[in-house]
Design a protein around this motif. Structure first.
Motif, PDB file in Angstrom:
ATOM      1  N   ARG A  24      11.868  -7.942  16.114  1.00 14.82           N
ATOM      2  CA  ARG A  24      10.909  -7.452  17.103  1.00 14.82           C
ATOM      3  C   ARG A  24       9.600  -8.243  17.081  1.00 14.82           C
ATOM      4  N   GLY A  25       9.410  -9.018  16.029  1.00 13.91           N
ATOM      5  CA  GLY A  25       8.210  -9.841  15.965  1.00 13.91           C
ATOM      6  C   GLY A  25       8.098 -10.812  17.120  1.00 13.91           C
ATOM      7  N   GLU A  26       9.238 -11.194  17.707  1.00  8.90           N
ATOM      8  CA  GLU A  26       9.219 -12.120  18.841  1.00  8.90           C
ATOM      9  C   GLU A  26       8.541 -11.521  20.064  1.00  8.90           C
ATOM     10  N   GLU A  27       8.418 -10.194  20.104  1.00 11.10           N
ATOM     11  CA  GLU A  27       7.757  -9.547  21.234  1.00 11.10           C
ATOM     12  C   GLU A  27       6.252  -9.831  21.244  1.00 11.10           C
ATOM     13  N   VAL A  28       5.700 -10.181  20.088  1.00 17.22           N
ATOM     14  CA  VAL A  28       4.261 -10.422  19.987  1.00 17.22           C
ATOM     15  C   VAL A  28       4.008 -11.918  20.174  1.00 17.22           C
ATOM     16  N   ASP A  29       3.738 -12.319  21.414  1.00 17.05           N
ATOM     17  CA  ASP A  29       3.440 -13.725  21.686  1.00 17.05           C
ATOM     18  C   ASP A  29       1.934 -13.944  21.655  1.00 17.05           C
ATOM     19  N   ASP A  30       1.508 -15.144  22.023  1.00 18.23           N
ATOM     20  CA  ASP A  30       0.078 -15.450  21.941  1.00 18.23           C
ATOM     21  C   ASP A  30      -0.746 -14.573  22.873  1.00 18.23           C
ATOM     22  N   ARG A  31      -0.217 -14.285  24.053  1.00 17.33           N
ATOM     23  CA  ARG A  31      -0.954 -13.435  25.003  1.00 17.33           C
ATOM     24  C   ARG A  31      -1.130 -12.026  24.445  1.00 17.33           C
ATOM     25  N   ALA A  32      -0.038 -11.470  23.902  1.00 17.42           N
ATOM     26  CA  ALA A  32      -0.125 -10.134  23.314  1.00 17.42           C
ATOM     27  C   ALA A  32      -1.089 -10.115  22.138  1.00 17.42           C
ATOM     28  N   ALA A  33      -1.041 -11.165  21.316  1.00 16.10           N
ATOM     29  CA  ALA A  33      -1.931 -11.228  20.150  1.00 16.10           C
ATOM     30  C   ALA A  33      -3.393 -11.200  20.587  1.00 16.10           C
ATOM     31  N   ARG A  34      -3.720 -11.922  21.638  1.00 13.89           N
ATOM     32  CA  ARG A  34      -5.109 -11.943  22.116  1.00 13.89           C
ATOM     33  C   ARG A  34      -5.544 -10.554  22.581  1.00 13.89           C
ATOM     34  N   HIS A  35      -4.677  -9.870  23.327  1.00 10.75           N
ATOM     35  CA  HIS A  35      -5.026  -8.530  23.796  1.00 10.75           C
ATOM     36  C   HIS A  35      -5.220  -7.572  22.620  1.00 10.75           C
ATOM     37  N   ILE A  36      -4.307  -7.653  21.649  1.00  8.67           N
ATOM     38  CA  ILE A  36      -4.362  -6.739  20.512  1.00  8.67           C
ATOM     39  C   ILE A  36      -5.612  -6.993  19.669  1.00  8.67           C
ATOM     40  N   VAL A  37      -5.877  -8.256  19.361  1.00  9.49           N
ATOM     41  CA  VAL A  37      -7.056  -8.575  18.552  1.00  9.49           C
ATOM     42  C   VAL A  37      -8.338  -8.207  19.303  1.00  9.49           C
ATOM     43  N   GLY A  38      -8.350  -8.438  20.612  1.00 10.13           N
ATOM     44  CA  GLY A  38      -9.519  -8.056  21.407  1.00 10.13           C
ATOM     45  C   GLY A  38      -9.770  -6.555  21.367  1.00 10.13           C
ATOM     46  N   ALA A  39      -8.696  -5.773  21.460  1.00 15.15           N
ATOM     47  CA  ALA A  39      -8.835  -4.313  21.408  1.00 15.15           C
ATOM     48  C   ALA A  39      -9.336  -3.859  20.040  1.00 15.15           C
ATOM     49  N   LEU A  40      -8.817  -4.465  18.974  1.00 17.70           N
ATOM     50  CA  LEU A  40      -9.260  -4.114  17.622  1.00 17.70           C
ATOM     51  C   LEU A  40     -10.716  -4.503  17.405  1.00 17.70           C
ATOM     52  N   LEU A  64       0.813  -1.214   0.000  1.00 20.24           N
ATOM     53  CA  LEU A  64       0.000   0.000   0.000  1.00 20.24           C
ATOM     54  C   LEU A  64       0.850   1.269   0.000  1.00 20.24           C
ATOM     55  N   ASP A  65       2.166   1.110  -0.161  1.00 21.12           N
ATOM     56  CA  ASP A  65       3.081   2.252  -0.206  1.00 21.12           C
ATOM     57  C   ASP A  65       2.965   3.102   1.060  1.00 21.12           C
ATOM     58  N   VAL A  66       3.072   2.431   2.226  1.00 22.45           N
ATOM     59  CA  VAL A  66       2.929   3.101   3.517  1.00 22.45           C
ATOM     60  C   VAL A  66       4.160   2.816   4.365  1.00 22.45           C
ATOM     61  N   GLN A  67       4.681   3.858   4.983  1.00 20.40           N
ATOM     62  CA  GLN A  67       5.734   3.723   5.989  1.00 20.40           C
ATOM     63  C   GLN A  67       5.260   4.430   7.254  1.00 20.40           C
ATOM     64  N   PHE A  68       5.455   3.769   8.387  1.00 21.27           N
ATOM     65  CA  PHE A  68       4.967   4.321   9.651  1.00 21.27           C
ATOM     66  C   PHE A  68       5.881   3.856  10.762  1.00 21.27           C
ATOM     67  N   ARG A  69       6.160   4.752  11.690  1.00 21.16           N
ATOM     68  CA  ARG A  69       7.138   4.427  12.733  1.00 21.16           C
ATOM     69  C   ARG A  69       6.600   3.427  13.755  1.00 21.16           C
ATOM     70  N   ARG A  70       5.302   3.364  13.898  1.00 15.97           N
ATOM     71  CA  ARG A  70       4.695   2.458  14.882  1.00 15.97           C
ATOM     72  C   ARG A  70       4.368   1.114  14.239  1.00 15.97           C
ATOM     73  N   SER A  71       4.280   0.075  15.076  1.00 18.31           N
ATOM     74  CA  SER A  71       3.935  -1.248  14.569  1.00 18.31           C
ATOM     75  C   SER A  71       3.204  -2.023  15.652  1.00 18.31           C
ATOM     76  N   ILE A  72       2.795  -3.212  15.301  1.00 11.91           N
ATOM     77  CA  ILE A  72       2.088  -4.071  16.253  1.00 11.91           C
ATOM     78  C   ILE A  72       2.957  -4.406  17.453  1.00 11.91           C
ATOM     79  N   ALA A  73       4.289  -4.417  17.273  1.00 15.80           N
ATOM     80  CA  ALA A  73       5.192  -4.728  18.383  1.00 15.80           C
ATOM     81  C   ALA A  73       5.108  -3.683  19.493  1.00 15.80           C
ATOM     82  N   ASP A  74       4.725  -2.456  19.164  1.00 13.67           N
ATOM     83  CA  ASP A  74       4.616  -1.405  20.179  1.00 13.67           C
ATOM     84  C   ASP A  74       3.457  -1.646  21.135  1.00 13.67           C
TER      85      ASP A  74
END
Length: 421
Positions: A243-259, A199-209
């Motif tokens: 940095r992808g290793e920072e997103v484990d299953d617990r983090a994924a659940r919280h993030i998906v729940g928030a979204l 999508l031709d997008v660059q952004f300083r933030r990511s899911i790891a944050d």
């Protein structure tokens, strides 16, 4: 008042003991215990789809439930079915666990071994709370909470690399946004995600944050999301793959729940690798899509993926939607055969093999500019409608480009008529 109770206990002995005590509760209508978190969520979703009135007032979660940990499961039930009272059964009934259980959304904590008096009191309190919430919401409001638009999570996973996973996920999200739905597109391919490049997008933030944050508030989520000109809210993979290793299953659940609580449609590109994060995400999804191409290597990979999901109790094969990409009527391996081999549900609309239509926008990193006349785009947007990602038909006329998904003529319609003939 009859109180419907659904116990969830992975230990057969514990399940039998719970059933015995529940059978003694006055005005209780206990259901057969479910053995794991996947079955519990599937059961609640099925009941909610039939009717809000079919949902139990109380769910009992035993501490040894799996594969999702008890507190994570309680959080998921509370997010998806907020008028169901959840009670945790645990051998640790101390204040620390009590506080954690309440933070996760539980309405009570009962110590193990179970006593009749304590169980009866907690069930009654949770049931009264549930009835009060439903009365406050009203029948119409409750229906919106459980079965109306919003909060639909769709994962897109590739059988192997190169089958078109990211392109499919991006087009699904674009179609949903064009139909008028508030849509988030998430790159959960944590080490090699390409959504930003497409999508031709660059952004300083990511899911790891978001990985280390326990309570993801709307403000915190907003800071991590990029609001694109296409109307999509993008949560990108980290630029530094480690940095992808920072997103484990617990983090994924919280993030998906928030979204899920903020967006009507959440499309998640899970890549082609099974990690703790992607497994948790696929398990939470309302719709899990697996993308393959009609060739022997890809179909074998799809079968391996489905079998792995089943072994890990992530997703049953029959609950997986199979999208066949780069299809041709001359291809020896047809969708019906892929469905038979993988035991999945092949979607009605295969995606035609027409890479020349895509090459220009893919090379430019601007897949949002794909021409509306593209047979690939029309097929994918039709699929988005098939999977329930688009707004109601009466609203689609207001969304730019949304008519593409429901057009009765053109290449997609001709393709469908050709298959039916």
């Amino acid at each position: 008042m009859t109180t419907r109770i659904l116990p969830a206990a992975g230990d057969p002995d514990a399940a039998r003991h719970i059933a015995t005590l529940l059978s003694q509760l006055p005005s209780a209508e206990p259901a057969v215990s479910v053995p794991d978190s996947t079955t519990l969520l599937d059961t609640l979703a099925r009941l909610a789809a039939d009717s809000i009135d079919e949902l139990p007032e109380v769910v009992l979660v035993h501490e040894r439930i799996g594969p999702v940990p008890a507190l994570e499961l309680i959080r998921e039930v509370a997010l998806r079915f907020p008028a169901v009272g959840v009670v945790l059964l645990s051998s640790d009934a101390g204040p620390a666990l009590f506080s954690a259980a309440m933070d996760s959304g539980a309405r009570g904590l009962v110590g193990l071994p179970l006593s009749y008096e304590e169980l009866a009191a907690r069930v009654q309190a949770a049931a009264q709370w549930s009835v009060g919430v439903r009365r406050h919401l009203g029948r119409g409001a409750a229906a919106d909470v459980f079965t109306g638009p919003g909060g639909r999570v769709v994962t897109v996973t590739g059988a192997k690399g190169g089958v078109g996973t990211t392109f499919t996920a991006v087009q699904f999200a674009l179609a949903a946004a064009a139909s008028g739905r508030r849509t988030a597109l998430v790159d959960m391919d944590l080490q090699a995600g390409d959504v930003g490049s497409y999508l031709d997008v660059q952004f300083r933030r990511s899911i790891a944050d978001l990985a280390g944050i326990q309570d993801i508030s709307p403000r915190v989520l907003q800071d991590a999301v990029y609001e694109d000109r296409t109307g999509l809210a993008l949560l990108l993979a980290p630029a530094d793959g480690e940095r992808g290793e920072e997103v484990d299953d617990r983090a994924a659940r919280h993030i998906v729940g928030a979204l899920r609580s903020r967006y009507e449609i959440v499309v998640i590109d899970c890549g082609t690798q099974v990690t703790g994060a992607t497994a948790a995400t696929v398990e939470m999804a309302d719709v899990a899509v697996l993308v393959t191409t009609p060739d022997v290597v890809a179909v074998r990979a799809a079968k391996r993926m489905v079998r792995m999901w089943e072994r890990l109790q992530v997703r049953k094969a029959e609950d997986t939607a199979m999208v066949v990409n780069r299809w041709s009527k001359h291809t020896e391996i047809q969708p019906a055969l892929i469905e038979k081999i993988t035991k999945t549900r092949a979607t009605r609309t295969p995606v035609p093999a027409a890479f020349k239509e895509l090459q220009g926008v893919v090379d430019a990193g601007r897949v949002q500019d794909l021409d509306n006349r593209s047979t690939v785009k029309q097929a994918l947007w039709t699929l988005a409608g098939e999977l329930g990602l688009l707004a109601a038909a009466e609203d689609q006329s207001q969304a730019p480009g949304a008519a593409l998904a429901v057009r009765a003529s053109g290449p997609v319609a001709r393709l469908r008529r050709g298959r039916e003939g």
